[in-house]
Design an enzyme around this catalytic site. Sequence first.
Site, PDB file in Angstrom:
ATOM      1  N   HIS A 363     -70.462  27.236  14.684  1.00 20.61           N
ATOM      2  CA  HIS A 363     -69.723  28.146  15.807  1.00 20.61           C
ATOM      3  C   HIS A 363     -69.480  29.642  15.462  1.00 20.61           C
ATOM      4  CE1 HIS A 363     -68.921  23.926  16.769  1.00 20.61           C
ATOM      5  NE2 HIS A 363     -68.895  24.600  18.071  1.00 20.61           N
ATOM      6  N   GLU A 604     -72.722  15.099  25.133  1.00 20.57           N
ATOM      7  CA  GLU A 604     -73.023  15.463  23.888  1.00 20.57           C
ATOM      8  C   GLU A 604     -73.383  14.536  22.964  1.00 20.57           C
ATOM      9  OE1 GLU A 604     -70.431  19.015  22.823  1.00 20.57           O
ATOM     10  OE2 GLU A 604     -69.026  17.672  23.339  1.00 20.57           O
ATOM     11  N   ASP A 628     -74.773  19.899  20.459  1.00 23.47           N
ATOM     12  CA  ASP A 628     -74.589  18.460  19.795  1.00 23.47           C
ATOM     13  C   ASP A 628     -75.272  17.494  20.083  1.00 23.47           C
ATOM     14  OD1 ASP A 628     -72.158  19.006  17.982  1.00 23.47           O
ATOM     15  OD2 ASP A 628     -70.758  19.328  19.698  1.00 23.47           O
ATOM     16  N   ARG A 638     -76.448  20.250  12.707  1.00 19.78           N
ATOM     17  CA  ARG A 638     -76.619  21.655  13.222  1.00 19.78           C
ATOM     18  C   ARG A 638     -76.060  22.955  12.500  1.00 19.78           C
ATOM     19  NH1 ARG A 638     -72.107  21.625  18.092  1.00 19.78           N
ATOM     20  NH2 ARG A 638     -72.075  23.834  18.150  1.00 19.78           N
ATOM     21  N   CYS A 675     -74.215  23.722  29.135  1.00 20.88           N
ATOM     22  CA  CYS A 675     -73.460  24.931  28.425  1.00 20.88           C
ATOM     23  C   CYS A 675     -73.481  25.108  27.096  1.00 20.88           C
ATOM     24  CB  CYS A 675     -71.933  24.653  28.886  1.00 20.88           C
ATOM     25  SG  CYS A 675     -71.384  23.147  27.953  1.00 20.88           S
TER      26      CYS A 675
END
Length: 759
Positions: A363, A604, A628, A638, A675
């Site tokens: 993130h 996701e 995801d 990730r 997104c």
Amino acid sequence: MLGTLRKIVQEVNAAKDLKAALGIIVLRVKEAMGSQVCSVYLRDRESGRFVLMATEGLNKRAIGKVSMAPNEGLVGLVGSREEPLNLEHASEHPRYRYFAETGEERYASFLGAPIIHHRRVLGVLVVQQKEQRKFDEGEEAFLVTMSAQLAGVIAHAEATGSISGLGSEGKSASDTRFTGIPGAPGAAIGTAVVVLPPADLDVVPDKSVSDIDAELALFQSALESVRADMRMLSDKLANQMRREERALFDVYLMMLEDSALGGEVAAVIRTGQWAQGALRQVVNDHVQRFEMMDDAYLRERASDVKDIGRRLLAYLQQARQQSLTYPDNTILVSEELSPAMLGDVPEGKLAGLVSVLGSGNSHVAILARALGIPTVMGVVDLPYSKVDGIEMIVDGYRGEIITRPGTLLRDQYAALVEEDRQLSRGLDELRELPCETTDGYRIPLWVNTGLLADVMRAQERGAEGVGLYRTEVPFMIKERFPSEKEQLAIYREQLEGFHPLPVTMRTLDIGGDKSLSYFPIKEENPFLGWRGIRVTLDHPEIFLVQVRAMLKASEGLNNLRILLPMISSLHELEEALRLIHRAWAEVRDEGTDAVLPPVGVMIEVPAAVYLTRELARQADFISVGSNDLTQYLLAVDRNNPRVAPLYNYLHPAVLEALQRVVNEAHLEGKPVSICGEMAGDPAAAMLLVAMGFDSLSMNATNLPKVKSLLRQVSLAEARELLGRVLQLDNPQVIQSTLQLSLRNLGLSRLVNPTGILQS
Ligand code: PEP
Ligand code: MG
């Protein structure tokens, strides 16, 4: 054997530099194996030759002088074949080469093992003996294990040497490259500022001290500082918290008293333990006791004790970061960057980011992309604690950093930075133009936001709405859950900022790698654990407060859309819808005139891909979270730099899943957007348009690039390209096919900005 190995590795780890480390290795391995010779040859990065760097048994004057090419001698053979070699009569081997300087003619038997780190041969470890004998299996296994263990240590020591201006041969080193993973595109040249991680009580070692009074005094002053902090925090939050909530601070102050934790730590210090160790012992004892209690309230107190422990430790270690100064063009370097660390850098000073841990989809990397700060993640070999204050280049396109750049590289990168600046100035002109292909197909480009600052950046770049507002961001920068009123104010700013354009607010998505300091979630497998909607459905009080705040914030604006993260089954959607309706009824009862907003589901998780049709039937829209979805479809974390090369949203399985989601959502007549970060990759965006996505949502930095590309291609071209790509089975081939097609269309600068650099 394990014990010997561990001891050697520990001793080598503590060595002050590479030379000392190699000296310890040859001495200890020779002793452990009872051989007459042990030597280390390291591969010189420039010449590729294996240079004798340390020896016990051979003539030490040969160190640094004797070297061999990969196609020369037995050492070269071990290095080039990347396999151990065990010979009874070394001189009879066709590849044997005699070096008079070493005096090795006396040694008949030879055992060599390659030293390999992350697939790179660093050197060769050799033992030799006078007698003609084959080393036995156990000895061979020992040497191979030893060199595998030492590889990391040598790589680290070598890197540290280059960082401090010395190459492995003592020459001055510049242009030392460290490879990581692209985090956010762009290049930067600046000065490294290292941020150390917050104090971690669990890793504090035991240590005995003789000056007990000094240790007690140190602890007392830490106690005083934490007391003062608590009082200050309590005063600061006086009008934001209820009286009962503020009572928590009194509990903290009580815990610090001599009759409680304060006194217990002092007692352990008096036994001769240093303050940090005493603190760890006492805190851990209390935490364990609290965690075993049946009463949920008391169990929760364990986290208060931990928090107090962390605060005291921070003072004891003087690990607080406020003394940091940030020069112009700061390159922030940390073992694990956190969004909060970015916030500490004064505006306008931050040029680049480097994180030893984490990957392109962590993130913090997503945040960096949103802010347009060149970032490299997962630079696992960087001895980060040694780079403070040195000049470095951050190449966020290639995922590489270069320490102490020479003039040539610095000039090349300065040119790249300038070219980027001009390109983005050119793209600014697109702001008012629609995102429309050359054959007139219109596709709205939305932005992903988190901070209020994103509103302005998004508008400057001509976004047509918000496809994903990550509400966890405002939660993460607080010290407790924001109240309904506080949330209302934050959401209102977002909704007003974009009005009348739509704003898609995602309900709190914590867990995985997003944690709240005041609501810690500790799990073995956080990405498969308590995440997103799973947390909020288990805590309806958090969910309801958030939805109520969103609804109230939307009064009179009516541009709110609500999005649900991590949905993996229908009943989660039904449960969430039920709560949303309840919150809506409640706020209307309270007199708020809010309309019921459209509610969407994020796809996701693979299960959701197969349920798209059913989910779309009940939801108002669908939005794919490709970050995801890629992670879960490919079973690739990730955040993990080790498997980062396997994480690829152009994998045929991901592309097929995306196409399926679009088709299924459209069968129910529901719009579908995407997104994840994939939407902000200009080349991938072309495929997404061809698949039929109704809108793309991305970071504000990439939006102009995507728009520029889509305005220069036709829908027919995009569809033709997608058709070709879907026939391919290899993600790398898909990637090069995209690049080649864009090059043929004259658009390569948008997708391959480092083309101007010489490799
Ligand atoms: C995603 O998973 O693609 C997404 C947009 O959500 P996040 O990156 O916040 O997990
Ligand atoms: Mg996600």
